[in-house]
Design an enzyme around this catalytic site. Structure first.
Site, PDB file in Angstrom:
ATOM      1  N   ASP A 250      -7.525   2.455  11.375  1.00 48.16           N
ATOM      2  CA  ASP A 250      -6.692   3.667  11.202  1.00 48.16           C
ATOM      3  C   ASP A 250      -6.637   4.794  10.580  1.00 48.16           C
ATOM      4  O   ASP A 250      -6.279   5.838  10.944  1.00 48.16           O
ATOM      5  CB  ASP A 250      -5.555   2.976  10.639  1.00 48.16           C
TER       6      ASP A 250
ATOM      7  N   ARG B 139      -1.578   4.582  16.688  1.00 46.08           N
ATOM      8  CA  ARG B 139      -1.861   4.969  16.088  1.00 46.08           C
ATOM      9  C   ARG B 139      -1.772   7.021  16.125  1.00 46.08           C
ATOM     10  O   ARG B 139      -0.792   7.695  15.688  1.00 46.08           O
ATOM     11  CB  ARG B 139      -3.095   5.016  15.712  1.00 46.08           C
TER      12      ARG B 139
ATOM     13  N   ASP C  69       0.785  -1.545   0.425  1.00 49.50           N
ATOM     14  CA  ASP C  69      -0.251  -0.303   0.270  1.00 49.50           C
ATOM     15  C   ASP C  69       0.631   1.532   0.383  1.00 49.50           C
ATOM     16  O   ASP C  69       0.855   2.109  -0.634  1.00 49.50           O
ATOM     17  CB  ASP C  69      -1.098  -0.193   1.124  1.00 49.50           C
TER      18      ASP C  69
ATOM     19  N   SER D 277      -2.479  -9.968   6.488  1.00 45.36           N
ATOM     20  CA  SER D 277      -2.323  -8.967   7.056  1.00 45.36           C
ATOM     21  C   SER D 277      -1.570  -8.636   8.655  1.00 45.36           C
ATOM     22  O   SER D 277      -2.923  -8.823   9.389  1.00 45.36           O
ATOM     23  CB  SER D 277      -3.548  -7.466   6.582  1.00 45.36           C
TER      24      SER D 277
HETATM   25  N1  ARG Z   1      -8.512  -3.752  14.551  1.00 44.20           N
HETATM   26  C1  ARG Z   1      -7.323  -3.986  14.904  1.00 44.20           C
HETATM   27  C2  ARG Z   1      -7.571  -1.769  15.121  1.00 44.20           C
HETATM   28  O1  ARG Z   1      -8.264  -1.146  14.439  1.00 44.20           O
HETATM   29  C3  ARG Z   1      -6.008  -4.039  14.562  1.00 44.20           C
HETATM   30  C4  ARG Z   1      -6.086  -3.605  12.912  1.00 44.20           C
HETATM   31  C5  ARG Z   1      -4.517  -3.768  13.030  1.00 44.20           C
HETATM   32  N2  ARG Z   1      -4.779  -3.965  11.270  1.00 44.20           N
HETATM   33  C6  ARG Z   1      -3.961  -5.112  10.877  1.00 44.20           C
HETATM   34  N3  ARG Z   1      -3.509  -5.307  10.016  1.00 44.20           N
HETATM   35  N4  ARG Z   1      -3.659  -6.703  10.996  1.00 44.20           N
HETATM   36  O2  ARG Z   1      -7.079  -1.317  16.267  1.00 44.20           O
END
Ligand code: ARG
Length: 411
Positions: A121, A92, A13, A170
């Site tokens: 995110d 984040r 990405d 991922s």
């Molecule tokens: N669902 C989680 C959050 O929003 C983690 C997302 C993490 N991303 C990944 N590529 N696994 O905090």
């Protein structure tokens, strides 16, 4: 010359974002920023190598101490969202702030991330960035890119994208958790294969008991050895992970409303959260514990949303800090069967009296067993009155139904 700062990981990405920011958004120059919140070394290597191959000016910012401190704040708030200790979520804002600083230092007029339009995110990054004057850009979302399109584009442009280091899942890793999603895991009924786990072993039947020391709700030492936050978290990830502690498999309700299947590993977080709650159980009063659940729940929600700088959070932390003054002491944790269970706790602030609670003592101070008799007589008094009123009314109806008019004659 116009310049844009990109949150850069070296993955597909963010790699395709580099030329797109020039072609589609008209920037003359792109700089990549990777923020260290405890990812494994390979991720930095990947970012470094990809940046070099792209000819991208690349900066790495170390935010591990700051992030570790935030993780420990989350322990004081017993913070989880639907069973998830918020690793990605808490990282984040830390990452977003660090990138914004680099962007401003380098006179950027734009700031970009490679998040899709489906996850959390994008919201967490932009909540921080939209407080600045920079143009916020989300190429993947705004141009409606799919993985397939990105792969074709990368091939066409000869961009340095390897097959991807993390296999088909991922993955997002930092000090506090490792999250795994996507591919077959998108089927909620698909049982995760062993290979998705990297931090946790399957439990072997072996056990170990450790002691964690807390000062005002912050963990400060393990088995008598004082550690800074980063080392303490890393140590517990290794140790508890070797006993299979801290796996979560859940259906997560994201901020946009989507449900997503998420798997996580978080051995240190589970250990510390369990230990902290056990110590609170010893020192806080019943009403403090009950009320703190509401406070903790709100803190967790703001943490999940990436809004830990909201005024509400400062206010909640005022309450939390007041309660944590007494959360000082030690907790014994046993790793057993994939669990990290509190099996002992000790504090000079214990709101507990063995003498009062014991079955072996009759009178302590001025309180005797008999004193509970009056309390027992009153316990549930209102419900007794309410229930008997209902019963009387029902009886009256029954009598009216089968007795007919004859009964209604009295007065
Ligand atoms: N669902 C989680 C959050 O929003 C983690 C997302 C993490 N991303 C990944 N590529 N696994 O905090």
């Amino acid at each position: 010359m116009t310049r844009v700062a990109l949150a850069f990981s070296g993955g597909l990405d963010t790699t395709v974002c580099v030329p797109l920011l020039e072609e589609e958004y008209g920037y003359d120059d792109v700089i990549g920023v990777t923020v260290d919140v405890g990812q494994p070394a390979e991720e930095f290597d990947e970012a470094e190598e990809t940046a070099e191959a792209l000819g991208l000016e690349h900066y790495v910012v170390d935010a591990r101490d700051e992030f570790a401190q935030l993780c420990l704040e989350s322990v004081r708030a017993n913070a989880t969202y639907q069973g998830y200790p918020l690793g990605t979520a808490l990282a984040r804002p830390v990452i977003a702030e660090a990138i914004l600083e680099v962007a401003e230092e380098h006179d950027c007029t734009g700031i970009a991330h490679g998040c899709t339009g489906k996850g959390n995110d994008q919201l967490r990054f932009e909540a921080i960035w939209r407080d600045s004057d920079l143009e916020v850009i989300a190429p993947v979302r705004e141009l409606g890119l799919t993985r397939e399109w990105e792969q074709e584009y990368a091939a066409e442009k000869n961009l340095p994208v390897e097959g991807g280091s993390g296999g088909d899942w991922s993955i997002d890793t930092n000090l506090w958790s490792r999250s795994i999603e996507g591919d077959e895991l998108e089927d909620p009924n698909y049982v995760p294969p062993k290979e998705i786990y990297e931090w946790t072993q399957d439990p072997t039947g072996e056990t170990e008991t450790i002691e964690i020391e807390f000062e005002e709700g912050y963990p400060v030492a393990v088995d008598g050895e004082e550690m800074d936050p980063v080392s303490l978290i890393e140590h517990l990830n290794d140790l508890a992970g070797s006993y299979g502690v801290g796996r979560t498999d859940s259906m997560e309700d994201r901020m946009l409303g989507l449900k997503v299947r998420e798997n996580y590993e978080h051995p240190a977080a589970t250990t510390l959260l369990n230990a902290h709650e056990a110590l609170e159980g010893l020192v806080l009063t019943q009403e403090e514990r009950e009320f703190k659940q509401l406070i903790d729940g709100k803190w967790s929600k703001k943490g999940y949303e990436g809004l830990i700088d909201a005024p509400l959070v400062s206010a909640l932390e005022g309450f939390i800090a007041e309660t944590q003054k007494r959360v000082t002491g030690t907790v014994k944790i046993r790793f057993e069967g994939g669990q990290a269970r509190a099996v002992g706790r000790d504090s000079e602030f214990a709101a507990y009296s063995a003498a009062h609670a014991s079955f072996d003592t009759e009178t302590v101070g001025k309180i005797t067993q008999e004193d509970a008799t009056g309390v027992a007589k009153y316990h549930g008094f209102q419900r007794r009155l309410a229930n008997s009123a209902v019963k009387a009314a029902e009886e009256k109806l029954e009598v009216a139904a089968d007795g007919g008019e004859s009964d209604e004659t009295d007065e």
